[in-house]
Design a protein around this motif. Sequence first.
Motif, PDB file in Angstrom:
ATOM      1  N   LYS A  17       0.649  -1.259   0.049  1.00 21.03           N
ATOM      2  CA  LYS A  17       0.004  -0.036   0.054  1.00 21.03           C
ATOM      3  C   LYS A  17       0.933   1.268   0.067  1.00 21.03           C
ATOM      4  O   LYS A  17       0.519   2.262  -0.738  1.00 21.03           O
ATOM      5  N   VAL A  18       2.011   1.289   0.754  1.00 20.20           N
ATOM      6  CA  VAL A  18       2.871   2.542   1.017  1.00 20.20           C
ATOM      7  C   VAL A  18       3.573   2.524  -0.354  1.00 20.20           C
ATOM      8  O   VAL A  18       3.600   3.653  -1.104  1.00 20.20           O
ATOM      9  N   SER A  19       3.773   1.599  -1.173  1.00 20.99           N
ATOM     10  CA  SER A  19       4.675   1.619  -2.297  1.00 20.99           C
ATOM     11  C   SER A  19       3.873   2.133  -3.397  1.00 20.99           C
ATOM     12  O   SER A  19       4.202   2.851  -4.354  1.00 20.99           O
ATOM     13  N   ARG A  20       2.503   1.755  -3.483  1.00 22.55           N
ATOM     14  CA  ARG A  20       1.347   1.925  -4.489  1.00 22.55           C
ATOM     15  C   ARG A  20       1.138   3.679  -4.132  1.00 22.55           C
ATOM     16  O   ARG A  20       1.276   4.332  -5.208  1.00 22.55           O
ATOM     17  N   TYR A  21       1.045   4.083  -2.939  1.00 23.43           N
ATOM     18  CA  TYR A  21       0.725   5.455  -2.645  1.00 23.43           C
ATOM     19  C   TYR A  21       2.130   6.330  -2.972  1.00 23.43           C
ATOM     20  O   TYR A  21       1.992   7.315  -3.678  1.00 23.43           O
ATOM     21  N   GLN A  22       3.260   6.064  -2.850  1.00 24.76           N
ATOM     22  CA  GLN A  22       4.597   6.709  -3.057  1.00 24.76           C
ATOM     23  C   GLN A  22       4.400   6.594  -4.743  1.00 24.76           C
ATOM     24  O   GLN A  22       4.792   7.659  -5.477  1.00 24.76           O
ATOM     25  N   THR A  23       4.281   5.533  -5.592  1.00 25.42           N
ATOM     26  CA  THR A  23       4.140   5.559  -7.172  1.00 25.42           C
ATOM     27  C   THR A  23       3.197   6.512  -7.505  1.00 25.42           C
ATOM     28  O   THR A  23       3.480   7.403  -8.485  1.00 25.42           O
ATOM     29  N   VAL A  24       2.323   6.463  -7.122  1.00 23.72           N
ATOM     30  CA  VAL A  24       0.883   7.297  -7.679  1.00 23.72           C
ATOM     31  C   VAL A  24       1.311   8.748  -7.499  1.00 23.72           C
ATOM     32  O   VAL A  24       0.697   9.618  -8.224  1.00 23.72           O
ATOM     33  N   ALA A  25       1.663   9.069  -6.233  1.00 24.44           N
ATOM     34  CA  ALA A  25       1.890  10.571  -5.840  1.00 24.44           C
ATOM     35  C   ALA A  25       3.003  10.939  -6.340  1.00 24.44           C
ATOM     36  O   ALA A  25       3.052  12.068  -7.049  1.00 24.44           O
ATOM     37  N   SER A  26       4.109  10.270  -6.830  1.00 21.57           N
ATOM     38  CA  SER A  26       5.152  10.752  -7.511  1.00 21.57           C
ATOM     39  C   SER A  26       4.940  10.942  -8.809  1.00 21.57           C
ATOM     40  O   SER A  26       5.362  11.667  -9.447  1.00 21.57           O
ATOM     41  N   VAL A  27       4.152  10.051  -9.596  1.00 20.18           N
ATOM     42  CA  VAL A  27       3.736  10.126 -11.158  1.00 20.18           C
ATOM     43  C   VAL A  27       3.086  11.327 -11.235  1.00 20.18           C
ATOM     44  O   VAL A  27       3.226  12.080 -12.004  1.00 20.18           O
ATOM     45  N   LYS A  28       2.018  11.762 -10.270  1.00 17.24           N
ATOM     46  CA  LYS A  28       1.201  12.902 -10.259  1.00 17.24           C
ATOM     47  C   LYS A  28       2.025  14.203  -9.983  1.00 17.24           C
ATOM     48  O   LYS A  28       1.881  15.083 -11.033  1.00 17.24           O
ATOM     49  N   TYR A  29       2.817  14.149  -9.153  1.00 18.89           N
ATOM     50  CA  TYR A  29       3.958  15.383  -8.837  1.00 18.89           C
ATOM     51  C   TYR A  29       4.683  15.483 -10.028  1.00 18.89           C
ATOM     52  O   TYR A  29       5.134  16.837 -10.332  1.00 18.89           O
ATOM     53  N   LEU A  30       5.279  14.438 -10.490  1.00 17.37           N
ATOM     54  CA  LEU A  30       6.271  14.579 -11.739  1.00 17.37           C
ATOM     55  C   LEU A  30       5.679  15.379 -12.916  1.00 17.37           C
ATOM     56  O   LEU A  30       6.054  16.004 -13.687  1.00 17.37           O
ATOM     57  N   LEU A  31       4.229  14.813 -13.265  1.00 19.84           N
ATOM     58  CA  LEU A  31       3.379  15.347 -14.501  1.00 19.84           C
ATOM     59  C   LEU A  31       3.167  16.862 -14.124  1.00 19.84           C
ATOM     60  O   LEU A  31       3.239  17.851 -15.109  1.00 19.84           O
TER      61      LEU A  31
END
Length: 278
Positions: A48-62
């Motif tokens: 769950k933490v890894s999924r949250y990290q991936t989603v948040a990172s992709v959104k912020y990077l975009l």
Amino acid sequence: MKYWNLKKINQSALDKTGIIPRSISKLFEKFKRELDPNAEVEALEEFKVSRYQTVASVKYLLCLFIVPILVNQLSKSFVFGPCINYIWNQQNHSIFLNDSQEERAFAELQRFEEKLHFEILIGKVDDVSPNFVNNKITQKALEVASKYSNESSSAMKNILADVLSSTVFISMLIINKRQFSILKSFINQLIYGLSDTAKAFLIILLTDMFVGFHSPHGWEIIIEAILRHFGLPESRDFIFIFISTFPVILDTIFKYWIFRYLNKISPSAVATYHNMNE
């Protein structure tokens, strides 16, 4: 809570090597996790933490890419563009901002004149009267003048729009410190999670692309494009000095990073890099 767990998970990627080899310590840690009765719950929480990290990172990077680009284009089209065009048309400004533009404009006009005379000599142009030739050259001169006048005004628009978009980009990094920290942890986990062969391949690719023996020509094209983008003079001395110093600095940074960090975190990747590079 999620942010604390995220730091805990990614900290293992940055730990320094100890007395016991990391491969053996990882083996014992794996057995310990598998024998732990709460291993399934912890694995689910880590996912769950890894999924949250991936989603948040992709959104912020975009957002880091899209928002500054939108600000740049919108400000150039609707704010700086009309203002500079109005000022440029109201006042008698010089067509050229620097000597490099003059040289390119004169060379373009000279090529057109030589082409016109060549077509006259081979009989491709029927009308060879002096008035016809002068009119053709005059029309081309007006086209060249309009072209470089637009290039000069566009350079001023680019400077203002790029300053604004850079300010927005830096503000997003400063204001959203938490998202930037998550993105940094995500990138570290992504890079250090690669296989040794993949790490060595990326290092060789980057070093050959930016500091390799064939990179000076690419740097020359990039610098000329940047100077024209901002309307700056294309000084050959500056370009040659930059090419002779900046790739060397980059190469030193790469070697320091390999020696200081990668050699401690993944010595096998460094060995693979040396073997592939030979």
